[in-house]
Design an enzyme around this catalytic site. Sequence first.
Site, PDB file in Angstrom:
ATOM      1  N   ILE A  79      25.703   8.046 -48.268  1.00 15.28           N
ATOM      2  CA  ILE A  79      25.498   9.452 -48.036  1.00 15.28           C
ATOM      3  C   ILE A  79      24.256   9.919 -48.465  1.00 15.28           C
ATOM      4  O   ILE A  79      24.611  10.992 -49.508  1.00 15.28           O
ATOM      5  CB  ILE A  79      26.497  10.114 -48.185  1.00 15.28           C
ATOM      6  CG1 ILE A  79      27.432   9.806 -49.529  1.00 15.28           C
ATOM      7  CG2 ILE A  79      27.829  10.225 -46.842  1.00 15.28           C
ATOM      8  CD1 ILE A  79      29.524  10.861 -49.374  1.00 15.28           C
TER       9      ILE A  79
ATOM     10  N   GLY B 244      20.359   7.893 -55.490  1.00 17.81           N
ATOM     11  CA  GLY B 244      19.606   8.260 -56.131  1.00 17.81           C
ATOM     12  C   GLY B 244      19.081   7.019 -57.664  1.00 17.81           C
ATOM     13  O   GLY B 244      19.288   5.839 -56.715  1.00 17.81           O
ATOM     14  N   GLY B 245      17.959   7.478 -58.563  1.00 11.15           N
ATOM     15  CA  GLY B 245      17.492   6.478 -59.498  1.00 11.15           C
ATOM     16  C   GLY B 245      18.760   5.543 -60.001  1.00 11.15           C
ATOM     17  O   GLY B 245      18.283   4.360 -60.692  1.00 11.15           O
ATOM     18  N   PHE B 246      19.946   5.709 -59.972  1.00 11.09           N
ATOM     19  CA  PHE B 246      20.994   5.657 -61.213  1.00 11.09           C
ATOM     20  C   PHE B 246      21.775   4.384 -60.101  1.00 11.09           C
ATOM     21  O   PHE B 246      22.869   4.216 -60.894  1.00 11.09           O
ATOM     22  CB  PHE B 246      21.266   5.494 -62.261  1.00 11.09           C
ATOM     23  CG  PHE B 246      20.264   5.859 -63.541  1.00 11.09           C
ATOM     24  CD1 PHE B 246      20.162   4.487 -63.391  1.00 11.09           C
ATOM     25  CD2 PHE B 246      19.480   6.988 -63.190  1.00 11.09           C
ATOM     26  CE1 PHE B 246      19.810   5.305 -65.259  1.00 11.09           C
ATOM     27  CE2 PHE B 246      18.786   7.167 -64.926  1.00 11.09           C
ATOM     28  CZ  PHE B 246      18.745   6.121 -65.179  1.00 11.09           C
ATOM     29  N   GLY B 247      21.793   5.147 -58.264  1.00  9.89           N
ATOM     30  CA  GLY B 247      23.044   4.522 -57.630  1.00  9.89           C
ATOM     31  C   GLY B 247      22.739   5.200 -56.044  1.00  9.89           C
ATOM     32  O   GLY B 247      22.227   5.562 -56.409  1.00  9.89           O
TER      33      GLY B 247
ATOM     34  N   VAL C  62      25.631   6.349 -53.008  1.00 10.86           N
ATOM     35  CA  VAL C  62      26.944   6.690 -53.035  1.00 10.86           C
ATOM     36  C   VAL C  62      26.998   6.359 -51.502  1.00 10.86           C
ATOM     37  O   VAL C  62      26.359   7.047 -50.621  1.00 10.86           O
ATOM     38  CB  VAL C  62      26.226   8.476 -53.284  1.00 10.86           C
ATOM     39  CG1 VAL C  62      27.829   9.389 -52.842  1.00 10.86           C
ATOM     40  CG2 VAL C  62      26.248   9.240 -54.000  1.00 10.86           C
TER      41      VAL C  62
ATOM     42  N   LYS D 206      30.286   5.723 -55.800  1.00  9.65           N
ATOM     43  CA  LYS D 206      28.942   5.692 -56.595  1.00  9.65           C
ATOM     44  C   LYS D 206      28.575   4.973 -57.277  1.00  9.65           C
ATOM     45  O   LYS D 206      29.657   4.437 -58.171  1.00  9.65           O
ATOM     46  CB  LYS D 206      28.877   6.760 -57.073  1.00  9.65           C
ATOM     47  CG  LYS D 206      27.112   6.882 -57.574  1.00  9.65           C
ATOM     48  CD  LYS D 206      26.315   7.973 -58.464  1.00  9.65           C
ATOM     49  CE  LYS D 206      25.106   8.062 -58.563  1.00  9.65           C
ATOM     50  NZ  LYS D 206      24.336   9.131 -59.492  1.00  9.65           N
TER      51      LYS D 206
ATOM     52  N   ASP E  81      19.089  16.479 -64.891  1.00 10.92           N
ATOM     53  CA  ASP E  81      18.221  16.458 -63.679  1.00 10.92           C
ATOM     54  C   ASP E  81      18.497  17.086 -62.851  1.00 10.92           C
ATOM     55  O   ASP E  81      19.496  17.187 -61.833  1.00 10.92           O
ATOM     56  CB  ASP E  81      18.668  14.992 -63.298  1.00 10.92           C
ATOM     57  CG  ASP E  81      17.294  15.139 -62.150  1.00 10.92           C
ATOM     58  OD1 ASP E  81      16.304  15.293 -62.269  1.00 10.92           O
ATOM     59  OD2 ASP E  81      17.607  13.322 -61.039  1.00 10.92           O
TER      60      ASP E  81
END
Length: 823
Positions: A511, A514-517, A519, A533, A628
């Site tokens: 769903i 992003g830059g670190f994972g 979801v 996440k 962010d």
Amino acid sequence: MAAFSIFVFLSGLFVTSSGDLYSHSIRPNFTASFINLVDNSGAFLLSPNATFRAAISNYPDQQLPQFYFSIIHSSTNTIIWTANRGRPISDSSKVSLTPNGLIITNNFDQIVWSTPSLDSPVAFLQLDDSGNLILLDQQNISLWESFNYPTDTLVRGQRLPVGIDFFAGEYQLLLTSSDAFLQWNGMTYWQLSMDNQALKESNVLVSFMAVNGSGLYWVGDDGSTIVFKVPLAPIDAAGLEFIYAKLGSNGKFTISSFDENNLVPNFQIPVENCRIPSICEKIGFCNSDKRPETCLCPSAFHNGIDGCVPINPLLTLPKACNTSNSYGNETNDQVSYMKIGDAIDYFSTNFMEPLSRRISLLNCQLLCSRNCSCLGILYGNSSGSCYPIWNNVGSIFSSTFGLGQEDFSGYVKAMTLSSNINLSSKTDADHKFSVLGSVLLSSLGAFVLVVIVIGFSWWKRRKGHSRAAVVRLGSKASFSVEIDLLSIAGLPVKFKYEELATATDNFTTQIGSGGFGTVYKGVLPDESVVAVKRITNLGVEGKKDFCTEIEIIGNIHHINLVKLKGFCLQGTQRFLVLEYMNKGSLDHVIFNNESVLEWKERFEIAVGTARGLAYLHSGCQHKIIHCDVKPENILLHEENLHQNLQVKISDFGISKLLTPEQSNLLTTLRGTRGYLAPEWLTSSGISEKSDVFSYGMVLLEIVRGRRNFSIQTCAPLSGTELKRLYFPLLALEMHEQKRYMELVDPRLNGRAEGEEVERLVQVALCCVQMEPWQRPTMSNVVGMLEGSLPVEQPRIESLNFLRIYGGRYASVLTTSTNGCNEQ
């Protein structure tokens, strides 16, 4: 009502001089200063029965010639409201009543304070016997009331709504929908639900706090349901003239009453003075065995300017890394710990979870050393509990009278200064030689000791690295790490990897990313829907650091922040389990062409996002900078069509999970183009004001319903042309021309409140000013959006950089200016 109108009108006709003292009301075009009111001690307006007065005066016991516009109870000289708190004026500065409202100006005619924009011209200024100062229009409709802007005092008939600042100096009363707290520099020292005097009578959400002759009440939305109450001893209602609740600059919250003869304190918290955080200033020991309490410095300390300081001149106490002049780059070799006492306690230990439990004193100190916001510790000798002292160091007291039974020993961080100081100014040659020899010998000994310590540290580090290279999951070393993690108290629910794989159907329903994972949507065994996440790029060496930060994030609870429900830490796998938001992120809602978000919902999203950021910056114990802020990280939820849209900020804790190396890459990996503050690109310091800038950019996109960087499709006389549009520049130009409604999303077809549009645009431009110090705090943004603070006017010179940015971006792909539609 007609008779009252005639009275008010006639009273205004006789206003001829600012040196007179008037009753009940004054008409506009009135100006006063303290110099003109000396004979009246600064007063110029009385309530009908002279119970209260409006005056330009000093604070009680103030020696400096600083003046404030205040409402004062006449019999007790109690100040119940002040306009220009923290912004004193001189005796010749002016308080003016104009058709536009009240204005305070200094000697240079600069506005110090003013009432916000009003719906219609002011006809009268009125002071009631309740102490309420009111601006009325010609129809006697209230335009503005001081009761709606409480400062540090609450009187009978007045309400303190949830979310309104109520503070005195470093102290604040924080009222939430479920509880109330007294805080010192953001740290709690009293909590309503933990107080023996507080009685809970309902589970509904708190809407406001009020005081009367029978007690202090927390009331629900319906205005009648009592949620909490603190009853007072019976007061003779017939003789009661005045009752008020006040937060003092000394940290005490008191309720006092006046019965025509005496001012009587009816209630106060904390009950014990030694529980006031700064009663004895920094590190001062509060001795409650004597009345009044006495303050002493611990051994190895003596009195300094702002509290107790080390006797050793080569030692200094560092400041936290989020304050100015901080020691943010100290190494562990520079840090030592000074003992401040045994069998002591600290005000915050009853209102927070320890960093860890069942650990050694050395490990407790190491945890503190790794966080520059930690300035000291309280170590439980019997339980091994490790409590930090965050950001500011207050007073200490004996644990024998405290609420807890823990046997604490206290330690504060100390840093070594340079030893290049003049030890003697004597002229005697022998004495000089003696001192010089002592210094040289001491220096030589210290040098040898340093060499030994450095060599031992190097050997230990090499030995530690060689061990780390062979640690594997399942080994004894790994098992000891897992056991160590169990000592970190306050962690959210820990899930197994297999549980999350089952809940997410083996991670099939993505769903978001992003830059670190990435979801995924999941369903837990209790049928609750969650967002899972998967955190990537965080490395494998910081397992305990990860859990420590998870504990911090998991203890952050706010209605406008996505709740962390659990986590998974298994091998190299790291997951966060978050509450699920069924409407998705703001970008999907506001930038799509299938449906239009109505103005009411947009304004609610703007306010909710501001509240969440304000809490991260100043409401929770550990300040968090989001880094962010963008529509993708603003999530929405709606239970049904009859409930308001819920607005929550996500990803607010990711920045706390990064390594220092990853933090340096935030501009490329975390920050997002279009929302980055200028300081990101100039290697300047990143602060909470960087979040304020990003919020301002999001606010403009909420108004327009499009990305700030967009392309217009234009239809000139022949063909189709494209034009780039930089919306912040357009917003600045329309602000200069006061054409705010032209900025609103055209899909709304004018369905927007003009005053709210103007407010949002002005606040957004204040937030995106070039210099961080010029931007408002998020707490002030909330106040401006909700109307409790006047909206600041953005400085045009601080926004000229938008013209440069816009000029670079908005170059015409093919020349055209007419008939353009945004894409």
